[in-house]
Scaffold this motif. Structure first.
Motif, PDB file in Angstrom:
ATOM      1  N   SER A  94       0.849  -1.189   0.000  1.00  0.00           N
ATOM      2  CA  SER A  94       0.000   0.000   0.000  1.00  0.00           C
ATOM      3  C   SER A  94       0.883   1.237   0.000  1.00  0.00           C
ATOM      4  O   SER A  94       2.089   1.164   0.192  1.00  0.00           O
ATOM      5  CB  SER A  94      -0.951   0.015   1.205  1.00  0.00           C
ATOM      6  OG  SER A  94      -0.271   0.314   2.398  1.00  0.00           O
ATOM      7  N   MET A  96       0.841   5.553   1.193  1.00  0.00           N
ATOM      8  CA  MET A  96       0.154   6.550   2.026  1.00  0.00           C
ATOM      9  C   MET A  96      -0.056   7.800   1.192  1.00  0.00           C
ATOM     10  O   MET A  96       0.911   8.407   0.748  1.00  0.00           O
ATOM     11  CB  MET A  96       0.983   6.861   3.265  1.00  0.00           C
ATOM     12  CG  MET A  96       0.329   7.835   4.211  1.00  0.00           C
ATOM     13  SD  MET A  96      -1.205   7.205   4.912  1.00  0.00           S
ATOM     14  CE  MET A  96      -0.584   5.844   5.891  1.00  0.00           C
ATOM     15  N   ILE A 100      -5.243  10.947   2.423  1.00  0.00           N
ATOM     16  CA  ILE A 100      -6.022   9.800   2.872  1.00  0.00           C
ATOM     17  C   ILE A 100      -5.200   8.529   2.761  1.00  0.00           C
ATOM     18  O   ILE A 100      -4.246   8.450   1.997  1.00  0.00           O
ATOM     19  CB  ILE A 100      -7.318   9.635   2.048  1.00  0.00           C
ATOM     20  CG1 ILE A 100      -6.998   9.393   0.569  1.00  0.00           C
ATOM     21  CG2 ILE A 100      -8.211  10.832   2.229  1.00  0.00           C
ATOM     22  CD1 ILE A 100      -8.228   9.062  -0.248  1.00  0.00           C
ATOM     23  N   ASN A 101      -5.614   7.549   3.547  1.00  0.00           N
ATOM     24  CA  ASN A 101      -4.999   6.228   3.434  1.00  0.00           C
ATOM     25  C   ASN A 101      -5.304   5.629   2.066  1.00  0.00           C
ATOM     26  O   ASN A 101      -6.341   5.891   1.481  1.00  0.00           O
ATOM     27  CB  ASN A 101      -5.568   5.288   4.499  1.00  0.00           C
ATOM     28  CG  ASN A 101      -5.088   5.633   5.880  1.00  0.00           C
ATOM     29  OD1 ASN A 101      -4.353   6.592   6.065  1.00  0.00           O
ATOM     30  ND2 ASN A 101      -5.501   4.854   6.862  1.00  0.00           N
ATOM     31  N   GLN A 102      -4.432   4.811   1.590  1.00  0.00           N
ATOM     32  CA  GLN A 102      -4.675   4.040   0.382  1.00  0.00           C
ATOM     33  C   GLN A 102      -4.910   2.580   0.766  1.00  0.00           C
ATOM     34  O   GLN A 102      -4.335   2.093   1.734  1.00  0.00           O
ATOM     35  CB  GLN A 102      -3.488   4.155  -0.576  1.00  0.00           C
ATOM     36  CG  GLN A 102      -3.232   5.571  -1.075  1.00  0.00           C
ATOM     37  CD  GLN A 102      -4.422   6.110  -1.835  1.00  0.00           C
ATOM     38  OE1 GLN A 102      -4.989   5.411  -2.675  1.00  0.00           O
ATOM     39  NE2 GLN A 102      -4.808   7.332  -1.543  1.00  0.00           N
ATOM     40  N   PRO A 103      -5.742   1.874   0.007  1.00  0.00           N
ATOM     41  CA  PRO A 103      -6.037   0.484   0.370  1.00  0.00           C
ATOM     42  C   PRO A 103      -4.866  -0.432   0.063  1.00  0.00           C
ATOM     43  O   PRO A 103      -3.950  -0.069  -0.670  1.00  0.00           O
ATOM     44  CB  PRO A 103      -7.234   0.149  -0.519  1.00  0.00           C
ATOM     45  CG  PRO A 103      -7.067   1.028  -1.717  1.00  0.00           C
ATOM     46  CD  PRO A 103      -6.470   2.309  -1.190  1.00  0.00           C
ATOM     47  N   GLN A 104      -4.905  -1.615   0.622  1.00  0.00           N
ATOM     48  CA  GLN A 104      -3.894  -2.626   0.344  1.00  0.00           C
ATOM     49  C   GLN A 104      -4.270  -3.422  -0.897  1.00  0.00           C
ATOM     50  O   GLN A 104      -5.448  -3.650  -1.177  1.00  0.00           O
ATOM     51  CB  GLN A 104      -3.769  -3.571   1.538  1.00  0.00           C
ATOM     52  CG  GLN A 104      -3.200  -2.916   2.772  1.00  0.00           C
ATOM     53  CD  GLN A 104      -3.065  -3.883   3.924  1.00  0.00           C
ATOM     54  OE1 GLN A 104      -3.745  -4.899   4.010  1.00  0.00           O
ATOM     55  NE2 GLN A 104      -2.170  -3.578   4.848  1.00  0.00           N
ATOM     56  N   HIS A 105      -3.233  -3.856  -1.593  1.00  0.00           N
ATOM     57  CA  HIS A 105      -3.411  -4.749  -2.735  1.00  0.00           C
ATOM     58  C   HIS A 105      -2.603  -6.004  -2.455  1.00  0.00           C
ATOM     59  O   HIS A 105      -1.488  -5.926  -1.932  1.00  0.00           O
ATOM     60  CB  HIS A 105      -2.944  -4.088  -4.024  1.00  0.00           C
ATOM     61  CG  HIS A 105      -3.735  -2.887  -4.390  1.00  0.00           C
ATOM     62  ND1 HIS A 105      -4.904  -2.956  -5.127  1.00  0.00           N
ATOM     63  CD2 HIS A 105      -3.563  -1.573  -4.081  1.00  0.00           C
ATOM     64  CE1 HIS A 105      -5.395  -1.740  -5.265  1.00  0.00           C
ATOM     65  NE2 HIS A 105      -4.610  -0.887  -4.648  1.00  0.00           N
TER      66      HIS A 105
END
Lengths: 115, 112
Positions: A94, A96, A100-105
């Motif tokens: 992921s 940052m 905002i936070n970014q999602p995990q892949h």
């Protein structure tokens, strides 16, 4: 698809042997994570990294160590494998964002069996 | 008590049905909400990502967040057999990059 490659995809080994799993990313993301997924427990965080040589423990870190010498590679090592470490292991990445936070892949996992 | 609760199912519906998948949570600091789809022997694939409350639509998928009730939903319209998978909800708090909380997943089966 996020450029995440896990190797090996499958491994069978014996109790007491060392095992290293590799996660390779082509996205240049700062954060990398190792999870294990078991029936009834869902995804549980083992270790994570927030930069080269910067790592920290997750909720189930006992018996595992990690290393990150390059942005693109995150290694998970079982120093002396036990049958309780039989599981499916997932790597995730992921980034940052500024606000905002970014999602995990996630990668497609390594299926590890310890006999 | 788990941070995130999700009914494991399995949920079985006929093709074309509207599917509703849900998660509840206890931590009011969560602001980022995700839905992942996981096919057998594959990694979780990000479906929807929302910030704070409200709805977000993407094709046949709608994600809904109700922060006052600490409840999130994923709706699938006109469900297809290819939607058969396990659906995981996940959430995190602002600037908490190292901690994503996952539900245990709901297994969905869409029958032709």
């Amino acid at each position: 698809d996020a450029g995440i490659t896990q190797s090996p995809r499958h491994k069978v080994t014996e109790t007491g042997t060392p095992v290293t799993l590799r996660c390779h990313q082509t996205e240049n993301h700062r954060y990398m994570y190792w999870y294990r997924q078991d029936p009834g427990h869902g995804l549980r965080l083992i270790h994570y990294s927030y930069g080269v040589k910067d790592t920290d423990k997750g909720e189930v870190s006992d018996g595992y160590s990690v290393s990150r010498s390059k942005t693109e590679d995150f290694l998970l090592t079982l120093e002396s494998a036990t049958s309780s470490q039989t599981s499916v292991y997932f790597c995730a990445i992921s980034e940052m964002g500024a606000e905002i936070n970014q999602p995990q892949h996630f990668g497609d996992g390594t299926r590890l069996s310890i006999l | 008590q788990k941070e995130v609760e999700q009914d494991p199912g399995p949920l079985s519906v006929p093709e074309g049905a509207i599917v509703s998948l849900n998660c509840t949570y206890s931590n009011s600091a969560f602001q980022y909400f995700m839905w992942y789809r996981q096919y057998s022997r594959k990694g979780p694939e990000l479906l929807m990502y929302t910030y704070s409350s409200g709805n977000k639509e993407d094709g046949r998928f709608t994600a809904q967040v109700d922060k006052s009730s600490k409840y999130i939903s994923l709706f699938i319209r006109d469900s297809q057999p290819s939607d058969s998978a396990t659906y995981l909800c996940a959430m995190s708090a602002r600037n908490n990059f190292n901690k994503f909380y996952f539900g245990s997943g709901t297994k969905l089966n869409v029958k032709p």
